[in-house]
Scaffold this active site. Structure first.
Site: not given
Lengths: 341, 377
Positions: B266, B270, B279
């Site tokens: 990805r 998100h 992260y």
């Protein structure tokens, strides 16, 4: 309790009434529904050769074959989730949860999908499915086999929640639930499975979203559903001996709630109490008491009472008699009203 | 149950190295790394290329509209085009797709209009397209729940003797959910015509794969259920298309379900409310950007002389036209009827809902929401 049941012309042509248990009536309803519509399929845990742990599906697999009724893997979310897909494809699945407390793994499928599918798709996808849930206590079940989950389902918009209290309603309401284009949570009081009534099938009772006055009275309206209708009738019988006239209303449908029938009874008697096995706090009786009060306050001579299970996890078999509402407890509760005020 | 075809349980582990037909430089792969699958024909690859370019442009446009406040939220699929489109393109029109919230470009590939795809993300209604017309279920937000619906629907089709396959997408995180297990197990036991495509994009919001599973690959899980599993390079659309096509055909011919893991990444956050810099390292993102699925196929098609400059211009123009159409529909305020809130809860009329509907109607008539009328979003 079957006084309100009316026979259909077909039934009049059929055999004379025979004694039938509620489990037998449910079995007949499933058989007749499967015979009438080949989109009706039945599955769940142990519903095949065993015929269900309560024998509600007894003999159906032999009659309809294992492509109409079969044993699923042991997984409640899987049962409900696959039923969603099958209903989307135009089948009419009737699935079993075996015991009420076993339905909790399926809670997400029930609340997030079964209840909401019609709404989120603007009515394009409907789920004509029935979830049968044996419910409540008084059968000496061990832990997790006697629960009352009706409030969880009844407070979920999109679900229709019904609970018959006698064999005639069990037959008629299950047929209607299977015919419904909306998903129906069909709760079966375990302690009533073996109750009998003389019945000539098929039978059509009142529509499943209607409550029924099952005993006429003048002084008090006792509102029960499923297993507590019998408790209410026992209390009414005992009270009659003391000169108190109690009317008993069998709700039959928890969602929707039949304000009309209940309200008419309460306005006649001016006093109401609701009885259920589930814990009182936040329970279904709170909704009943609130609705009755909101709509009939000026007709009420006393506060609406709740006679319910204690606010405890369902007790062990040897202690459940202390927990479940009894006729005596109902009468004691009615004594707390100021009758001469 | 007699419905079950006789089948031996699958005991072969998927390949440890992801299966691929085109390498990152756009060269055709030969030997055991292809898992015995052949490269799709050039015409098919050109069509897949076109679909990816159009979908990428759509995704970038929607992300931009989200930043302008035109959508409440949008989960981007940037970088996952090969996984999504390679899988969906393997379906026939009569097959069903059970997508998740991240699969908007899969919906686009199914022919659903941008305005209908985005209706839920802009906040107009939970779902905006005709499921039956497109054979595409509503996008599911609760994880893995839709996989059970796919199993149920495809099983019902089989009971009806309809040769229909259901394909469902799951993310890597969703494989940890109980419903994923139940769906894999029901499908394998019932031998339903279901294809599970796990898009392993490495992160479940912020949680990386190694904190999600100890399995060597997510495709390994298939073996435990007794169905075939394939570990595929999810940025190689040729491989995704070939493997999914084979799974769809096996399902259609009564061979039961398949689990396919597409290993991808990805690239975007998100959703627009996420901060991926907290992260993951920028160099990891750069690493994966260099493995772009569209560039890979483009290199191959150019080297084969199959993609001409004229075709490339034509495809870019089509993508721009779709982006413009998407902008237009998203800057036009939809007419919403608040009274419709009550119309689709039950098929059967309910007195209580009619009362509530009448109460809202009276409030609106009295001007209680006047300040909202015609207000820009």
């Amino acid at each position: 309790m079957t006084a309100t049941a009316t026979s259909t012309p077909a039934a009049e042509a059929s055999a004379a009434p025979t004694q039938l248990t509620m489990a037998g009536a449910l079995n007949a309803a499933l058989r007749d529904a499967m015979a009438a519509d080949d989109r009706v399929i039945v599955y769940g845990e142990d519903v095949g050769p065993l015929g269900g742990v309560f024998r509600v599906t007894d003999g159906l697999q032999a009659e309809f074959g294992d492509q109409r009724i079969w044993d699923s893997p042991l997984a409640e979310s899987g049962i409900i989730g696959t039923a969603v897909g099958m209903a989307m494809y135009g089948m009419r699945p009737v699935v079993e949860m075996q015991f009420d407390a076993f339905s909790y793994p399926a809670f997400e499928q029930m609340v997030s999908h079964v209840a909401k599918m019609r709404n989120r798709t603007k009515g394009r996808v409907t789920l004509p499915m029935v979830v049968r849930i044996p419910c409540a206590g008084a059968i000496g079940g061990v832990e997790h086999h006697s629960d009352s989950s009706e409030s969880y389902w009844a407070s979920t918009p999109g679900l229709t929640v019904v609970m018959p209290s006698n064999p005639a309603d069990a037959y008629s309401m299950l047929r209607e639930a299977i015919d419904s284009d909306d998903p129906v949570v069909f709760m079966e009081p375990k302690s009533r499975y073996w109750s009998k009534a003389p019945l000539a099938l098929p039978v059509t009772t009142a529509p499943m979203d209607r409550a029924e006055v099952v005993r006429e009275g003048a002084d008090v309206t006792l509102i029960g559903y499923g297993p507590t209708v019998r408790t209410a009738l026992e209390a009414a019988e005992a009270a009659a001996a003391e000169g108190l006239s109690i009317e008993v209303v069998d709700l039959r449908s928890l969602s929707p709630f039949d304000d009309e029938t209940v309200g008419a009874s309460v306005r006649k008697t001016s006093r109401a109490a609701v009885i259920h096995e589930a814990a009182q706090f936040g329970g279904y009786g709170a909704e009943v008491a609130a609705r009755v009060t909101e709509r009939n306050f000026h007709h009420l001579a006393a506060p609406v009472l709740r006679i319910a299970g204690f606010d405890i996890p369902f007790p062990s078999p040897k202690l459940e008699e202390y927990h479940l509402p009894t006729a005596d407890r109902v009468l004691a509760a009615l004594d707390t009203w100021e009758w001469d005020a | 149950m007699s419905l079950n075809v006789e089948h031996a349980s699958v005991r072969t582990l998927p390949s440890e190295k992801p299966l691929r037909l085109l390498d990152n430089a756009g060269h055709a792969v030969t030997g055991s790394a292809t898992g015995g699958f052949g490269l799709p024909d050039t015409e098919t690859l050109l069509e897949l290329y076109r679909k990816m370019v159009v979908a990428r442009r759509f995704d970038v446009q929607v992300t931009a509209l989200t930043k302008q406040g035109r959508l409440a939220t949008y989960p981007s699929a940037y970088g996952q085009e090969a996984c999504e489109i390679g899988a969906v393109a393997a379906l026939a029109a009569e097959d069903w797709l059970f997508p998740t919230y991240r699969d908007s470009i899969a919906l686009l590939t199914r022919g659903i209009e941008p305005a209908d795809i985005l209706q839920s993300f802009r906040g107009d209604w939970h779902n905006g397209y005709d499921q039956h017309a497109h054979r595409t279920a509503a996008q599911a937000t609760p994880l893995a729940t839709q996989a059970l619906h796919a199993v149920g629907l495809s099983h019902a089709a089989r009971l009806r003797h309809d040769p229909i396959v259901a394909l469902t997408f799951l993310g890597d995180g969703a494989t940890s959910e109980g419903d994923a297990h139940e769906a894999f197990n029901f499908a394998a036991v019932w031998q339903t015509p279901t294809v599970f495509v796990v898009q392993n994009n490495q992160f479940a919001i912020s949680v990386p794969l190694e904190r999600q599973t100890r399995a060597a690959t997510l495709a390994d899980k298939a073996v435990g259920y007794g169905m075939p599993g394939y570990h595929v390079d999810g940025n190689d659309i040729a491989a995704m298309y070939a493997v999914t096509s084979a799974a769809v055909e096996r399902a259609r011919s009564g061979g039961g379900p398949t689990l396919i893991e597409g290993v991808t990444y990805r690239i975007e956050a998100h959703t627009n409310s996420d901060d991926p810099t907290r992260y993951r390292a920028a160099r990891d993102v750069e690493h994966w950007k260099r493995r772009d699925p569209i560039e890979r196929l483009e290199k191959f098609l150019v080297s084969e002389g199959a993609l001409t400059e004229a075709m490339r211009t034509e495809i870019t123009d089509a993508a721009e036209a779709l982006a413009a159409r998407t902008r237009d529909v998203m800057t036009t305020e939809a007419e919403l009827d608040p009274l419709e809130l009550f119309d689709h809860v039950y098929g059967r009329e309910r007195a209580a809902l009619l009362e509530q509907r009448a109460a809202l109607e009276a409030e609106i008539a009295a001007g209680a929401f006047a300040s909202h009328e015609g207000a820009a979003r």
